[in-house]
Design a protein around this motif. Structure first.
Motif, PDB file in Angstrom:
ATOM      1  N   PRO A 249       3.181  10.260-106.295  1.00 24.86           N
ATOM      2  CA  PRO A 249       2.300  11.008-107.195  1.00 24.86           C
ATOM      3  C   PRO A 249       1.778  12.319-106.631  1.00 24.86           C
ATOM      4  N   SER A 250       1.933  12.559-105.334  1.00 22.26           N
ATOM      5  CA  SER A 250       1.358  13.778-104.750  1.00 22.26           C
ATOM      6  C   SER A 250       2.191  14.246-103.569  1.00 22.26           C
ATOM      7  N   ILE A 251       1.915  15.467-103.132  1.00 20.95           N
ATOM      8  CA  ILE A 251       2.611  16.015-101.962  1.00 20.95           C
ATOM      9  C   ILE A 251       2.311  15.171-100.731  1.00 20.95           C
ATOM     10  N   ILE A 252       1.080  14.731-100.577  1.00 21.30           N
ATOM     11  CA  ILE A 252       0.709  13.922 -99.412  1.00 21.30           C
ATOM     12  C   ILE A 252       1.479  12.614 -99.403  1.00 21.30           C
ATOM     13  N   ASP A 253       1.565  11.957-100.549  1.00 22.54           N
ATOM     14  CA  ASP A 253       2.289  10.687-100.626  1.00 22.54           C
ATOM     15  C   ASP A 253       3.781  10.888-100.357  1.00 22.54           C
ATOM     16  N   LEU A 254       4.338  11.989-100.850  1.00 30.40           N
ATOM     17  CA  LEU A 254       5.738  12.291-100.565  1.00 30.40           C
ATOM     18  C   LEU A 254       5.937  12.532 -99.075  1.00 30.40           C
ATOM     19  N   SER A 255       4.985  13.214 -98.447  1.00 27.01           N
ATOM     20  CA  SER A 255       5.087  13.511 -97.018  1.00 27.01           C
ATOM     21  C   SER A 255       5.022  12.248 -96.180  1.00 27.01           C
ATOM     22  N   ILE A 256       4.167  11.310 -96.573  1.00 26.12           N
ATOM     23  CA  ILE A 256       4.060  10.040 -95.845  1.00 26.12           C
ATOM     24  C   ILE A 256       5.384   9.283 -95.917  1.00 26.12           C
ATOM     25  N   ARG A 257       5.979   9.250 -97.110  1.00 26.19           N
ATOM     26  CA  ARG A 257       7.285   8.591 -97.254  1.00 26.19           C
ATOM     27  C   ARG A 257       8.353   9.319 -96.465  1.00 26.19           C
ATOM     28  N   ASP A 258       8.279  10.661 -96.472  1.00 21.85           N
ATOM     29  CA  ASP A 258       9.293  11.462 -95.797  1.00 21.85           C
ATOM     30  C   ASP A 258       9.314  11.229 -94.288  1.00 21.85           C
ATOM     31  N   ARG A 259       8.169  10.895 -93.706  1.00 21.29           N
ATOM     32  CA  ARG A 259       8.145  10.647 -92.262  1.00 21.29           C
ATOM     33  C   ARG A 259       9.065   9.489 -91.904  1.00 21.29           C
ATOM     34  N   ARG A 260       9.014   8.428 -92.709  1.00 17.36           N
ATOM     35  CA  ARG A 260       9.869   7.266 -92.454  1.00 17.36           C
ATOM     36  C   ARG A 260      11.328   7.621 -92.707  1.00 17.36           C
ATOM     37  N   TRP A 261      11.583   8.334 -93.812  1.00 18.55           N
ATOM     38  CA  TRP A 261      12.960   8.713 -94.124  1.00 18.55           C
ATOM     39  C   TRP A 261      13.517   9.662 -93.061  1.00 18.55           C
ATOM     40  N   CYS A 262      12.690  10.576 -92.612  1.00 15.88           N
ATOM     41  CA  CYS A 262      13.123  11.531 -91.591  1.00 15.88           C
ATOM     42  C   CYS A 262      13.513  10.789 -90.312  1.00 15.88           C
ATOM     43  N   GLN A 263      12.677   9.857 -89.890  1.00 17.07           N
ATOM     44  CA  GLN A 263      12.983   9.090 -88.688  1.00 17.07           C
ATOM     45  C   GLN A 263      14.286   8.321 -88.857  1.00 17.07           C
ATOM     46  N   GLY A 264      14.457   7.696 -90.020  1.00 19.10           N
ATOM     47  CA  GLY A 264      15.692   6.964 -90.267  1.00 19.10           C
ATOM     48  C   GLY A 264      16.908   7.865 -90.256  1.00 19.10           C
ATOM     49  N   ASN A 265      16.794   9.055 -90.852  1.00 20.29           N
ATOM     50  CA  ASN A 265      17.936   9.972 -90.882  1.00 20.29           C
ATOM     51  C   ASN A 265      18.238  10.547 -89.505  1.00 20.29           C
ATOM     52  N   MET A 266      17.215  10.764 -88.677  1.00 19.67           N
ATOM     53  CA  MET A 266      17.469  11.238 -87.318  1.00 19.67           C
ATOM     54  C   MET A 266      18.170  10.157 -86.492  1.00 19.67           C
ATOM     55  N   GLN A 267      17.890   8.883 -86.786  1.00 21.63           N
ATOM     56  CA  GLN A 267      18.605   7.799 -86.102  1.00 21.63           C
ATOM     57  C   GLN A 267      20.102   7.855 -86.382  1.00 21.63           C
ATOM     58  N   HIS A 268      20.476   8.458 -87.502  1.00 20.38           N
ATOM     59  CA  HIS A 268      21.895   8.540 -87.843  1.00 20.38           C
ATOM     60  C   HIS A 268      22.680   9.396 -86.857  1.00 20.38           C
ATOM     61  N   MET A 269      21.975  10.216 -86.071  1.00 15.49           N
ATOM     62  CA  MET A 269      22.670  10.960 -85.017  1.00 15.49           C
ATOM     63  C   MET A 269      23.332   9.989 -84.042  1.00 15.49           C
ATOM     64  N   ALA A 270      22.578   8.946 -83.661  1.00 15.89           N
ATOM     65  CA  ALA A 270      23.133   7.941 -82.754  1.00 15.89           C
ATOM     66  C   ALA A 270      24.266   7.174 -83.417  1.00 15.89           C
ATOM     67  N   VAL A 271      24.121   6.890 -84.717  1.00 13.83           N
ATOM     68  CA  VAL A 271      25.177   6.185 -85.439  1.00 13.83           C
ATOM     69  C   VAL A 271      26.460   7.007 -85.431  1.00 13.83           C
ATOM     70  N   LEU A 272      26.343   8.308 -85.668  1.00 16.83           N
ATOM     71  CA  LEU A 272      27.518   9.174 -85.674  1.00 16.83           C
ATOM     72  C   LEU A 272      28.190   9.208 -84.306  1.00 16.83           C
ATOM     73  N   LEU A 273      27.387   9.238 -83.248  1.00 15.90           N
ATOM     74  CA  LEU A 273      27.937   9.339 -81.898  1.00 15.90           C
ATOM     75  C   LEU A 273      28.563   8.028 -81.431  1.00 15.90           C
ATOM     76  N   LYS A 274      27.991   6.907 -81.851  1.00 18.46           N
ATOM     77  CA  LYS A 274      28.402   5.612 -81.314  1.00 18.46           C
ATOM     78  C   LYS A 274      29.446   4.889 -82.154  1.00 18.46           C
ATOM     79  N   THR A 275      29.507   5.182 -83.445  1.00 17.43           N
ATOM     80  CA  THR A 275      30.301   4.349 -84.348  1.00 17.43           C
ATOM     81  C   THR A 275      31.715   4.890 -84.513  1.00 17.43           C
ATOM     82  N   ARG A 276      32.691   4.050 -84.212  1.00 16.65           N
ATOM     83  CA  ARG A 276      34.093   4.414 -84.399  1.00 16.65           C
ATOM     84  C   ARG A 276      34.583   3.893 -85.742  1.00 16.65           C
TER      85      ARG A 276
END
Length: 709
Positions: free
Chosen positions: A353-380
């Motif tokens: 409903p608000s920019i603040i609420d979107l930002s709170i959700r984005d922190r979790r999504w951002c962390q999850g998407n940054m973890q994908h760097m390791a997935v790209l490097l490690k996964t064959r």
């Protein structure tokens, strides 16, 4: 099918082993292929556009040689323009595909037939400390909509709630729900005793205990709504396509009341079909998963997509937060089709409903998407397309700090030219100094072209809306046009605020801060002006610094930078104003930002809202009441899931502490007051231990609430 009063059916477990990142390719050679030329076309055109723009930028800077700062600026620009070029090309193709869909009316609800569905489908509702009345109303309306459906459907609430008060509310709501269900509707409830690996672990617990009971699984979020026909059609498509492991719908937003929510809702309704059609066109059988409003083949998910932990500590290590992208990639690696179905309507969710609420959700999504760097490097063995999905997800957050870096370097170049000592000569011998000079005419042309491809998807959405019979019938051409103008203005003002928010989120991850896992806000929190100023202080400070620096260079430079700095300076005001329901109501009265889903709300949403009052006044016992009344304790024993995933010698610390406190505190009142929330929840999840504690006090001859003998 008779109504069952058991909270859970008999377990029928299947194995879901961890998939090793470093295994070789396991793709099925017989798996249906996608048209490679589509991917080559999209990425070739994107690369060509990015290279052209980068070369143009080089010529802009290379008037009398390129300085070190200009080289940095050019490098950052090339990364940013690559992202914009891909978005433009994908949106252009999606625009053409969406228009083609409008001229084929049958595609609006493509059907694979009317035969009975042979597979058994479970609709799972993973929840975590959610508002009980909203969730259980949606479960009720969904279950009842499938009564007498041409197939076997069941609903399963998978609770990961760790708040003891909400846990008791869920139990009372489940009692209310099962008393209201019509014969033929089946709903089960399970609350985990241990919240291992968050949402992915919640789903995994379900599959390894009941997965053998079902063929397909449709995943809802706590704010999801799906039409009856859509649920049935998803199951039919799975039946008709045994090589398909996942079908992802494109959810539309509904129920937004604040100005921010209605802006997002309008944008998703108008631009979503264009962007989704583009993604589906080039990805084909190698699509993506967004974690909800999708159907999965349970055997495929169990055999191919069990997620291991990433080595190391959070935020980069540990449980994978954005599990959905990785699960889709692993499914495709194993040879399963992963499809996106933009032509299939009837799929909805609610936005923040608000920019603040979107930002709170984005922190979790951002962390999850940054973890994908390791997935790209490690996964064959991942396909090129799956890797591109992961890279696109990563860059969706890295783009913000890169744009901020681009602005900063550009400003440093201007400051160097005006105030700092120039670097007259480089490292090699030269007769003339190297001045930071640019081609202003070429720069203006490049800027205009960049803005054109940046805003092209909005133009595509407008044309799509004007061409769509439903948009013309419900919203109308004039209101659609005016709403696009309003949405564009609001988006331009909010974009710099989100740039700062996402840059902050990326910084938090790279500085080692774990974003945690907090429930998402579904309704307006109506943050105070003080709250919004405190939250957006970094954006306001940065906007002030950029604005002052720009004016120090020249008023013209400040005017060029104004689209970014104005939004930052007004961050708190924008956040406060757009996050109010009054501002959303005002836009509604002005006939702005209306979407077809707002004028003609989907039946699934209306039915869910209509069922909410039934869960307003629940008879929820407190822990104190449970201690005092054995009948209350006995009534809930069939609801509580007593499965504890512990090794033979392992002890659940909160439960052990709860038992130990009983030996040290004289009265039950003191005991309950001393319990930590985790300890209360552990007792609620273990009726035997709860009874044992109460019996222990009874054996001492203590009267309840007095401590006297």
């Amino acid at each position: 099918m008779m109504l069952t009063f058991r909270a859970r059916p008999a377990e029928l477990p299947i194995s879901m082993p961890d998939q090793a990142f470093d295994t070789g390719p396991t793709r099925n050679a017989k798996a249906p292929k996608s048209f490679r030329w589509r991917k080559v076309m999209v990425f070739s055109l994107s690369l060509a556009l990015a290279v052209w723009a980068t070369v143009e930028m080089y010529h802009v800077l290379d008037v009398s040689g390129v300085t070190t700062l200009e080289k940095i600026l050019l490098g950052v620009f090339s990364l940013n323009i690559s992202w914009i070029a891909y978005a433009f090309v994908s949106a252009t193709i999606g625009f053409l595909a969406a228009l083609a869909g409008l001229f084929n009316a049958h595609r609006s609800r493509a059907s694979s037939g009317s035969a009975l569905i042979s597979g058994r489908t479970v609709i799972v509702f993973p929840i975590y400390n959610e508002e009980v009345e909203r969730v259980f109303a949606t479960v009720e309306s969904t279950a009842e909509s499938l009564t007498n459906a041409p197939g076997r459907f069941e609903c399963f609430i998978l609770s990961d709630t760790n708040d003891p008060e909400i846990a008791l509310q869920e139990e009372a709501a489940f009692e209310r729900l099962r008393s209201r269900l019509a014969p033929g509707s089946v709903v089960h409830y399970r609350r985990r005793t241990m919240n291992l690996h968050r949402k992915a672990g919640n789903i995994r617990d379900f599959i390894t205990r009941w997965g053998g009971r079902y063929d397909y699984m449709i995943v809802f979020d706590a704010d999801s709504f799906m039409e009856r026909d859509t649920l049935i059609e998803l199951a039919r498509r799975m039946d008709a396509s045994p090589e398909t492991g996942l079908i992802q719908t494109i959810p539309q937003l509904v129920g937004g009341r604040t100005l921010f929510a209605r802006t997002q809702q309008f944008a998703a309704a108008l631009y979503g079909p264009v962007l989704g059609s583009g993604l589906a066109w080039w990805a084909q059988n190698e699509g993506n998963f967004w974690g909800h409003n999708a159907i999965l083949r349970i055997s495929a998910l169990a055999n191919a997509a069990g997620l291991p932990e990433i080595p190391g500590r959070a935020p980069f290590g540990g449980s994978i937060l954005s599990h959905d992208f990785v699960e889709a990639a692993l499914l495709r690696r194993a040879g399963w089709n992963v499809q996106i179905a933009p032509e299939l309507g009837g799929s909805y969710e609610q936005g923040p409903p608000s920019i603040i609420d979107l930002s709170i959700r984005d922190r979790r999504w951002c962390q999850g998407n940054m973890q994908h760097m390791a997935v790209l490097l490690k996964t064959r063995g991942l396909t090129f397309t799956s890797r591109m999905h992961l890279i696109i997800g990563i860059f969706s957050y890295l783009a913000s700090p890169l744009w901020l870096l681009f602005i900063t370097v550009g400003m440093l170049l201007s400051l160097q030219n005006m105030f700092l000592k120039p670097q007259y000569f480089g490292e090699s011998a030269a007769l003339f100094p190297s001045w930071p000079v640019i081609d202003s005419e070429r720069s203006l042309n490049l800027f205009l072209i960049t803005m054109a491809i940046l805003f092209a998807p909005k133009l595509y959405g407008l044309i799509y809306g004007l061409a769509s019979p439903r948009w013309r019938r419900t919203v109308g051409p004039v209101k659609t046009f005016l709403s696009v103008i309003a949405e564009t203005v609001i988006s331009v003002l909010i974009a710099p605020v989100m740039l700062v928010e996402q840059t902050t989120a990326v910084y938090r991850v790279f500085s080692g801060r774990d974003g945690g896992w907090n429930p998402q806000a579904r309704d307006s929190n109506e943050y105070t002006l003080h709250d919004t100023f405190r939250h957006h202080a970094p954006a306001i400070v940065l906007g002030t610094v950029l604005n002052v620096s720009a004016f120090a260079i020249s008023p013209i430079f400040a005017a060029w930078l104004a689209p970014a700095t104005i939004g930052m300076l007004l961050a708190a005001t924008l956040s406060y104003w757009t996050g109010r329901t009054k501002s959303g109501d005002f836009a509604r009265r002005m006939n702005l930002l209306e979407s077809p889903e707002e004028i003609e709300p989907p039946q699934s949403y209306l039915e869910s809202v209509a069922d909410r009052p039934a869960y307003h006044n629940l008879d929820v016992p407190s822990l104190t009441h449970l201690f005092a009344d054995r009948n209350l304790r006995n009534r809930r024993t069939h609801i509580v899931d007593t499965h504890w995933p512990l090794a033979h010698s392992e002890v659940h610390t909160p439960l052990a502490l709860a038992r130990a406190r009983a030996n040290r505190l004289a009265t039950i009142d003191e005991y309950i007051s001393a319990l930590e929330p985790k300890e209360k929840l552990a007792l609620l999840n273990s009726p035997g231990d709860l009874d044992a504690v109460i019996d222990e006090y009874s054996m001492r001859g203590l009267h309840y609430s007095t401590g006297t003998t």
